[in-house]
Design an enzyme around this catalytic site. Structure first.
Site, PDB file in Angstrom:
ATOM      1  N   LYS A  75       0.862  -1.189   0.000  1.00 40.11           N
ATOM      2  CA  LYS A  75       0.000   0.000   0.000  1.00 40.11           C
ATOM      3  C   LYS A  75       0.891   1.229   0.000  1.00 40.11           C
ATOM      4  O   LYS A  75       2.040   1.171   0.443  1.00 40.11           O
ATOM      5  CB  LYS A  75      -0.886   0.013   1.252  1.00 40.11           C
ATOM      6  CG  LYS A  75      -2.084   0.932   1.164  1.00 40.11           C
ATOM      7  CD  LYS A  75      -3.255   0.294   0.441  1.00 40.11           C
ATOM      8  CE  LYS A  75      -4.390   1.265   0.244  1.00 40.11           C
ATOM      9  NZ  LYS A  75      -5.602   0.625  -0.282  1.00 40.11           N
ATOM     10  N   ASP A  89      -6.987   4.660  -4.500  1.00 42.85           N
ATOM     11  CA  ASP A  89      -7.656   4.505  -3.202  1.00 42.85           C
ATOM     12  C   ASP A  89      -8.262   5.885  -2.909  1.00 42.85           C
ATOM     13  O   ASP A  89      -8.470   6.672  -3.848  1.00 42.85           O
ATOM     14  CB  ASP A  89      -6.645   4.078  -2.116  1.00 42.85           C
ATOM     15  CG  ASP A  89      -7.325   3.657  -0.804  1.00 42.85           C
ATOM     16  OD1 ASP A  89      -7.908   2.570  -0.753  1.00 42.85           O
ATOM     17  OD2 ASP A  89      -7.301   4.428   0.176  1.00 42.85           O
TER      18      ASP A  89
HETATM   19  P1  NDP Z   1     -12.852   8.235  -2.687  1.00 42.38           P
HETATM   20  O1  NDP Z   1     -11.758   9.204  -2.462  1.00 42.38           O
HETATM   21  O2  NDP Z   1     -13.419   8.070  -4.045  1.00 42.38           O
HETATM   22  O3  NDP Z   1     -14.065   8.562  -1.700  1.00 42.38           O
HETATM   23  C1  NDP Z   1     -13.892   8.571  -0.319  1.00 42.38           C
HETATM   24  C2  NDP Z   1     -15.224   8.979   0.308  1.00 42.38           C
HETATM   25  O4  NDP Z   1     -15.116   8.787   1.732  1.00 42.38           O
HETATM   26  C3  NDP Z   1     -15.553  10.435   0.084  1.00 42.38           C
HETATM   27  O5  NDP Z   1     -16.943  10.597   0.079  1.00 42.38           O
HETATM   28  C4  NDP Z   1     -14.924  11.088   1.316  1.00 42.38           C
HETATM   29  O6  NDP Z   1     -15.491  12.333   1.660  1.00 42.38           O
HETATM   30  C5  NDP Z   1     -15.217  10.061   2.388  1.00 42.38           C
HETATM   31  N1  NDP Z   1     -14.200  10.169   3.449  1.00 42.38           N
HETATM   32  C6  NDP Z   1     -12.852  10.058   3.292  1.00 42.38           C
HETATM   33  N2  NDP Z   1     -12.237  10.248   4.457  1.00 42.38           N
HETATM   34  C7  NDP Z   1     -13.205  10.486   5.349  1.00 42.38           C
HETATM   35  C8  NDP Z   1     -13.207  10.747   6.739  1.00 42.38           C
HETATM   36  N3  NDP Z   1     -12.064  10.836   7.428  1.00 42.38           N
HETATM   37  N4  NDP Z   1     -14.408  10.912   7.338  1.00 42.38           N
HETATM   38  C9  NDP Z   1     -15.565  10.825   6.626  1.00 42.38           C
HETATM   39  N5  NDP Z   1     -15.622  10.583   5.316  1.00 42.38           N
HETATM   40  C10 NDP Z   1     -14.466  10.415   4.690  1.00 42.38           C
HETATM   41  O7  NDP Z   1     -12.297   6.852  -2.113  1.00 42.38           O
HETATM   42  P2  NDP Z   1     -12.824   5.369  -2.398  1.00 42.38           P
HETATM   43  O8  NDP Z   1     -14.297   5.360  -2.604  1.00 42.38           O
HETATM   44  O9  NDP Z   1     -11.947   4.784  -3.429  1.00 42.38           O
HETATM   45  O10 NDP Z   1     -12.450   4.645  -1.029  1.00 42.38           O
HETATM   46  C11 NDP Z   1     -13.350   4.555   0.068  1.00 42.38           C
HETATM   47  C12 NDP Z   1     -12.933   3.425   0.981  1.00 42.38           C
HETATM   48  O11 NDP Z   1     -12.931   2.194   0.253  1.00 42.38           O
HETATM   49  C13 NDP Z   1     -11.520   3.542   1.589  1.00 42.38           C
HETATM   50  O12 NDP Z   1     -11.521   2.965   2.870  1.00 42.38           O
HETATM   51  C14 NDP Z   1     -10.695   2.695   0.648  1.00 42.38           C
HETATM   52  O13 NDP Z   1      -9.503   2.221   1.268  1.00 42.38           O
HETATM   53  C15 NDP Z   1     -11.664   1.563   0.375  1.00 42.38           C
HETATM   54  N6  NDP Z   1     -11.388   0.771  -0.813  1.00 42.38           N
HETATM   55  C16 NDP Z   1     -11.339   1.359  -2.058  1.00 42.38           C
HETATM   56  C17 NDP Z   1     -11.100   0.591  -3.160  1.00 42.38           C
HETATM   57  C18 NDP Z   1     -11.141   1.152  -4.531  1.00 42.38           C
HETATM   58  O14 NDP Z   1     -11.106   0.374  -5.493  1.00 42.38           O
HETATM   59  N7  NDP Z   1     -11.245   2.451  -4.727  1.00 42.38           N
HETATM   60  C19 NDP Z   1     -10.823  -0.856  -3.051  1.00 42.38           C
HETATM   61  C20 NDP Z   1     -11.005  -1.384  -1.715  1.00 42.38           C
HETATM   62  C21 NDP Z   1     -11.236  -0.575  -0.654  1.00 42.38           C
HETATM   63  P3  NDP Z   1     -14.678  13.694   1.349  1.00 42.38           P
HETATM   64  O15 NDP Z   1     -14.806  13.904  -0.117  1.00 42.38           O
HETATM   65  O16 NDP Z   1     -15.379  14.721   2.178  1.00 42.38           O
HETATM   66  O17 NDP Z   1     -13.271  13.458   1.790  1.00 42.38           O
END
Ligand code: NDP
Length: 445
Positions: free
Chosen positions: A125, A165
């Site tokens: 990672k 991510d």
């Molecule tokens: P994105 O950046 O596309 O979206 C993240 C979302 O989560 C946004 O809505 C963001 O809001 C919110 N968020 C992030 N940090 C916080 C926080 N501290 N408190 C509240 N809301 C938060 O990321 P992904 O959708 O790609 O990833 C989301 C999760 O899924 C993560 O845990 C990631 O590790 C996991 N994941 C992702 C994969 C992928 O293929 N993309 C694969 C497997 C797991 P804001 O815009 O306000 O920051």
């Protein structure tokens, strides 16, 4: 924990100030205690001590210049955790909360998740404490180029294959890929999540959210239930949340809430995904803007309140530790009977306890959200074969993989005497292959 307690104590001692890493290690070691009892040869070979120590940790300076000519310095990370079953594989996160401990927790989880996909991928990672919010396209590009300028020397299609991510989507992957190619003069599948014109896989964008719903569909079916007619609450509004919303809706559910780090929207008539995609994917705006398009929906500040909305199924898809014991108790009280984790480690240990004690159908992250990395594995295969599969082909393979992950996790849970405990099942099923590979390869790493 008996046999493995000392392994955990040593991890806490040697990795101070890394609570998320400790939390992830503790959960896995607790599940693996019966495996240690059954396999004294693994204890003797130091498999448990070795698996909690990254093979390599890289930290580097990332200088970049903003649009006003001011120089900024961020910190970059790549943790190459375990390569026993394949090249390191795992995403890159850009978020101000990123530090070594968070990247280590994510890299550690990735070992077991990647093993569960049945594809040959090790665990890794990376990321940076860079905050992409409010930055111009050119600032993002300059940052990505500077980040890759250093990272390029540590990765390669058979060494380490990063992906996206939080904060890293198609745009960032494109900028990083361009820089990698310029430095190395190689056109290879070194990153996944690439754009379709330059080696990306169809269905990769959708894969984590879709895969989560495929996994939960299997788990629900095993208990005679389904998404059909159910009310679903999903946290986050990024890549995973958006495509989980799409697939859950296709499977007959009504998704009534989404959030971001500022607050959440509740639309009792069902979230209109086109609006969310316009706000988030095109305008890169805030979820609060949803109510301007749909005045009957409600917006509330503070993302935690989302768990007070009554639902049948909850899918936390934002970030680690976003759902605590209190939130879990409220969900259960309101009749929620299934929780599937799209985000990595979104539920605190207290929340997991509440789910297990109340017999909630609980899909832990490393199994339920493995669809993203599985499809990245399929992207690697297509790149190596120099061909591209159709959306339907990739989606069908993704569905099969998610089904087999559910089957393997539930069978491992049953084999070790706790059939409904998919946390334990996923940890054991993921560990088995990696442990066997490490054992066979001797004390090389
Ligand atoms: P994105 O950046 O596309 O979206 C993240 C979302 O989560 C946004 O809505 C963001 O809001 C919110 N968020 C992030 N940090 C916080 C926080 N501290 N408190 C509240 N809301 C938060 O990321 P992904 O959708 O790609 O990833 C989301 C999760 O899924 C993560 O845990 C990631 O590790 C996991 N994941 C992702 C994969 C992928 O293929 N993309 C694969 C497997 C797991 P804001 O815009 O306000 O920051």
């Amino acid at each position: 924990m008996k046999i493995l307690a000392s392994v955990y104590e040593e991890v806490v001692k040697r990795n101070p100030g890394e609570p998320e890493f400790h939390q992830a290690v503790k959960e896995v070691l607790e599940s693996l205690e019966p495996v240690a009892e059954k396999h004294p040869e693994y204890v003797k070979a130091g498999i448990f001590e070795r698996i909690v120590e990254p093979e390599r940790q890289i930290m580097f300076r990332v200088p970049w210049v903003d649009d006003n000519g001011k120089v900024h310095v961020n910190r970059g990370f790549r943790v190459q955790f375990n390569s026993a079953i394949g090249p390191y594989k795992g995403g890159i996160r850009f978020h101000p909360s990123v530090n070594l401990g968070i990247i280590k927790f994510l890299g550690f989880e990735q070992i077991f998740k990647n093993s569960l996909t049945t594809l040959p991928m090790g665990g890794g990672k990376g990321g940076s404490d860079f905050d992409p919010k409010g930055k111009s396209d050119m600032e993002i590009m300059r940052f990505c180029q500077s980040f890759m300028f250093e990272l390029a020397r540590h990765i390669g299609p058979d060494t380490d294959v990063p992906a996206g991510d939080i904060g890293v989507g198609g745009r960032e992957i494109g900028y990083m890929y361009g820089m990698y190619k310029k430095i190395r003069n190689d056109f290879t599948g070194v990153l996944t999540g690439k754009g379709i014109p330059y080696g990306g896989s169809l269905a990769r964008t959708e894969a984590t959210g879709y895969g989560l719903c495929y996994f939960m569909d299997e788990a629900l079916k095993a208990k005679g239930k389904s998404f059909e007619g159910k009310t679903v609450v999903i946290s986050g509004s990024g890549n995973v949340a958006i495509y989980a919303t799409k697939k859950a809706t296709e499977l007959g559910a009504k998704v009534v809430a989404l959030s971001d780090s500022n607050g959440y929207v509740y639309d009792k008539d069902g979230i209109k995904l086109e609006t969310v995609q316009l706000i988030k994917e095109v305008q890169r705006g805030r979820i609060s803007e949803y109510v301007k398009h749909h005045p009957t929906a409600i917006y509330k500040d503070g993302c935690k309140g989302i768990w007070t909305i009554p639902c049948d199924i909850a899918l936390p898809c934002a970030t680690q530790n976003e759902l605590d014991g209190n939130d879990a108790a409220i969900l259960v009280k309101n009749g929620c009977f299934a929780v599937g984790e799209g985000a990595n480690m979104p539920s605190t240990p207290e929340a997991v306890d509440v789910f297990l004690k109340n017999k909630i159908i609980y899909g832990p992250a490393k199994a339920a959200n493995a669809g993203g990395v599985a499809t990245s594995g399929l992207e690697m295969t297509q790149n190596s074969m120099r061909l591209a599969w159709s959306f339907e082909e990739v989606d069908a393979k993704l569905k099969d993989i998610m089904k087999s992950i559910y089957k393997n996790a539930s069978e491992a849970a049953a084999e070790y005497g706790d059939p409904d405990n998919l946390v334990m099942g996923a940890n054991i099923a993921g560990f088995k292959k990696v442990a066997a590979a490490m054992y066979a390869q001797g004390v090389a790493y």
